[in-house]
Design an enzyme around this catalytic site. Structure first.
Site, PDB file in Angstrom:
ATOM      1  N   GLU A 170       0.852  -1.189   0.000  1.00 29.33           N
ATOM      2  CA  GLU A 170       0.000   0.000   0.000  1.00 29.33           C
ATOM      3  C   GLU A 170       0.890   1.242   0.000  1.00 29.33           C
ATOM      4  OE1 GLU A 170      -3.427   2.101   2.790  1.00 29.33           O
ATOM      5  OE2 GLU A 170      -2.774   0.055   3.236  1.00 29.33           O
ATOM      6  N   ASP A 201      -5.252   9.318   9.240  1.00 29.87           N
ATOM      7  CA  ASP A 201      -3.876   8.968   9.572  1.00 29.87           C
ATOM      8  C   ASP A 201      -3.512   9.371  10.991  1.00 29.87           C
ATOM      9  OD1 ASP A 201      -3.613   8.046   7.010  1.00 29.87           O
ATOM     10  OD2 ASP A 201      -2.673   9.859   6.242  1.00 29.87           O
TER      11      ASP A 201
END
EC number: 4.2.1.20
Length: 253
Positions: free
Chosen positions: A47, A58
């Site tokens: 990824e 995040d």
């Protein structure tokens, strides 16, 4: 069956590391080196994050990696150009927020992907109801739009999310952002088993996974794991040997 799904369906203990494109002392010039390292260690897919100024999903480790990449003027366009010259047998998965794709132009974005080894897309701020922005452009391409499914989501909603999914299901193991450790629900294993029964698509578990104990646990109840913050941190600290060892151990339980 598209390449990404076929690759992940062929084995158990899939390991998918996450890296931030451009978070390298040589910026994007180091991307190929990192991909080759992760491929040789035994990754099932890789990824690749696109840095963004407002990364809502995040945690701090990946957010800081994104800021370092942005400081090197890394952009979606430059990442796609770099990926065109990278050869790998491991399918790549782009993780990006929708805004950079929209600004680039969705049709142009998909066309650029076809010149790379990218076989999957993760767009965390694109809800199921808005997938029509992307799906018509990739239906006949070897590219999958991977859904994120929170394990606390009602079963009725989970069914909606996985009904026409391709590639794999990204099972979000915790509530919150990536990298949040030791916050797993006692019901997590049950939730993963329930989700896996809703689909024939491989279910991979991510968010907060940082130890081999975590990996062993989730390999028992899903098709594998996605590990981000630990990989990003170790690579930033030049601990490539630790990354290789972690992946090799993770896939050999």
């Amino acid at each position: 069956m598209k390449t990404l799904q076929a690759k992940l369906s062929n084995k158990k203990n899939n390991f998918v590391p996450y890296i931030m494109a451009g978070d390298h002392e040589r910026g994007l010039e180091g991307l190929n080196e990192t991909i080759q390292l992760l491929e040789q260690a035994g990754s099932s897919a890789i990824e690749i994050g696109v840095p963004f100024s407002d990364p809502v999903a995040d945690g701090p480790v990946i957010e800081q990696a994104g800021l370092r990449a942005l400081a090197k003027n890394v952009s979606l366009s430059k990442i796609l150009d770099s990926l065109k010259s990278i050869e790998t047998e491991v399918p790549l998965v782009i993780m990006t927020y929708f805004n950079p794709v929209y600004q680039f132009g969705i049709e142009n974005f998909v066309a650029a992907l076809e010149s790379t080894a990218v076989k999957g897309l993760i767009i965390p701020d694109l809800p199921k109801e808005h997938e029509a922005y992307i799906k018509p452009f990739i239906t006949d391409k070897d590219i999958c739009l991977v859904p994120l499914v929170s394990l606390t989501t009602p079963i009725s909603r989970q069914k909606e999310l996985v009904v026409d999914a391709e590639g794999f299901i990204y099972a979000v193991a915790i509530n919150g952002v990536t990298g949040k450790e030791n916050a797993y629900s006692n019901q997590l294993d049950h939730h993963l088993e329930t989700l896996s029964k809703l689909t024939d698509i491989p279910v991979l578990t991510g968010f907060g996974i940082s130890t081999l104990t975590d990996v062993e646990r989730f390999n028992k109840v899903s098709a594998g794991v996605i590990v981000g913050s630990k990989i990003v941190r170790d690579l930033h600290e030049n601990k490539e040997s630790d990354v290789i060892k972690f992946i090799e151990n993770a896939i050999n339980f």
